[in-house]
Scaffold this active site. Structure first.
Site, mmCIF file in Angstrom:
data_model
loop_
_atom_site.group_PDB
_atom_site.id
_atom_site.type_symbol
_atom_site.label_atom_id
_atom_site.label_comp_id
_atom_site.label_asym_id
_atom_site.label_seq_id
_atom_site.Cartn_x
_atom_site.Cartn_y
_atom_site.Cartn_z
ATOM 1 N N HIS A 1 168.735 83.964 60.465
ATOM 2 C CA HIS A 1 168.645 84.830 61.642
ATOM 3 C C HIS A 1 170.060 85.011 62.210
ATOM 4 O O HIS A 1 170.542 86.114 62.294
ATOM 5 C CB HIS A 1 167.684 84.220 62.670
ATOM 6 C CG HIS A 1 167.397 85.102 63.847
ATOM 7 N ND1 HIS A 1 166.421 84.837 64.768
ATOM 8 C CD2 HIS A 1 167.974 86.257 64.247
ATOM 9 C CE1 HIS A 1 166.416 85.797 65.696
ATOM 10 N NE2 HIS A 1 167.347 86.659 65.403
ATOM 11 N N GLU B 1 173.763 90.935 65.228
ATOM 12 C CA GLU B 1 174.142 89.524 65.377
ATOM 13 C C GLU B 1 175.611 89.389 65.765
ATOM 14 O O GLU B 1 175.964 88.594 66.628
ATOM 15 C CB GLU B 1 173.855 88.751 64.085
ATOM 16 C CG GLU B 1 172.364 88.555 63.816
ATOM 17 C CD GLU B 1 171.677 87.753 64.905
ATOM 18 O OE1 GLU B 1 172.199 86.712 65.308
ATOM 19 O OE2 GLU B 1 170.595 88.190 65.374
ATOM 20 N N HIS C 1 176.234 88.172 69.510
ATOM 21 C CA HIS C 1 176.615 86.748 69.556
ATOM 22 C C HIS C 1 178.059 86.483 69.122
ATOM 23 O O HIS C 1 178.766 85.710 69.759
ATOM 24 C CB HIS C 1 175.664 85.927 68.690
ATOM 25 C CG HIS C 1 174.224 86.111 69.043
ATOM 26 N ND1 HIS C 1 173.670 85.618 70.200
ATOM 27 C CD2 HIS C 1 173.213 86.760 68.402
ATOM 28 C CE1 HIS C 1 172.380 85.929 70.259
ATOM 29 N NE2 HIS C 1 172.076 86.635 69.177
#
Ligand SMILES: *[C@@H]1O[C@H](CO)[C@@H](O)[C@H](O)[C@H]1NC(C)=O
Length: 270
Positions: free
Chosen positions: A87, A145, A149
């Site tokens: 993930h 992602e 992040h």
């Protein structure tokens, strides 16, 4: 120690990064050793410092807790049948809250295009296999992602690289590289299977069985998440010693409590 680190890093670059191959033609390394390699060995662990840490290229702050999150996508089924898929790797603040979509550096539009540009074909092959978007567009998930992040990891700032040799988006490549490296150290499916916990349409597990199997292998309690009573994700927690690129991820206990039911957890086959 510095030399060893540097040698190990150079080796790593030559093995994995296609971009570095160019370096042999013009003798000068295209990508200079990352400044963070000059980090003092005694830099404190992230979220564990007692005083201010000056060189932030060696120290992740304010987000010094890292999670490696893995999916078990069984409905619909995505990725290899015997593997939890990637993930992402996420930074949390020391108190468990988190930042997202930070403006430390610019968002990207395509991870695939950047990795291709850098000749990272082996990395791309691995990502194509194990970093899966349940909705089908893997690049969309990879981009998300990084933008959500990766942009909050301050040691990945372009200014942390040797400016004379920094090639635009090297930090993006490093984000995916380090994320995949971490992921590969965490074979969740195999760990569970070794404890006799395997996907089944009929068998039910307790949350504790799953948690203790993973804790035994990881060395620390991990976080398991469910959708209803179906096991859906596993998160592993770390602090970081040094920079994202050259530092060490040090396992810690989960900072979150699971909300999976304590009994009757389904671990469905893909
Ligand atoms: C840890 O280091 C950061 C970054 O230098 C600093 O802002 C923070 O105040 C430090 N924490 C403590 C408890 O001193």
């Amino acid at each position: 120690m510095l030399l060893t680190l540097q040698a190990a890093f150079t080796l790593f670059q030559i093995t994995i990064s296609g971009a570095v191959i160019d370096t042999f033609n013009n003798q000068e390394p295209l990508i200079q050793p990352y400044n963070a390699l000059d980090c003092p060995i005694d830099i404190p662990l992230s979220c564990s410092n007692k005083t201010e840490v000056e060189n932030s290229c060696c120290f992740e702050y304010p987000s010094g807790i890292f999670l490696q999150a893995q999916f078990w996508d069984a409905r619909p089924s995505v990725g290899p049948k015997d593997m939890f898929t990637m993930h992402g790797v996420w930074p949390d603040r020391c108190d468990g809250s988190y930042d997202q979509f930070c403006r430390l550096f610019s968002p990207i539009k395509s991870a695939r295009a950047i990795l291709e540009q850098f000749g990272e074909n082996q990395l791309l092959d691995e990502m194509d296999r194990v970093w899966k978007n349940i909705r089908g567009n893997d690049d969309y998930l990879w981009v998300h992602e990084f933008n959500k992040h990766g942009t909050c990891m301050n040691t990945l700032k372009p200014s942390c690289y040797d400016q004379g040799n920094y090639r635009e988006n090297q930090n993006v490549v490093d984000f995916y590289k380090r994320s995949m490296q971490l992921f590969k150290t965490l074979p969740t499916y195999q760990w569970l299977a070794q404890s006799g916990i395997v996907p089944s349409n009929s068998k039910l597990y307790t949350r504790e069985e799953i948690e203790s199997s993973l804790e035994e292998h990881f060395g620390h309690p991990v976080f398991v998440s469910c959708r209803g009573n179906m096991l859906q994700e596993v998160w592993y927690f770390y602090k970081l010693h040094g920079s994202i690129v050259a530092g060490d991820f040090v396992p810690i206990d989960t900072v979150r409590a699971s909300r999976c039911p304590s009994k009757g957890v389904r671990y469905l086959p893909k």
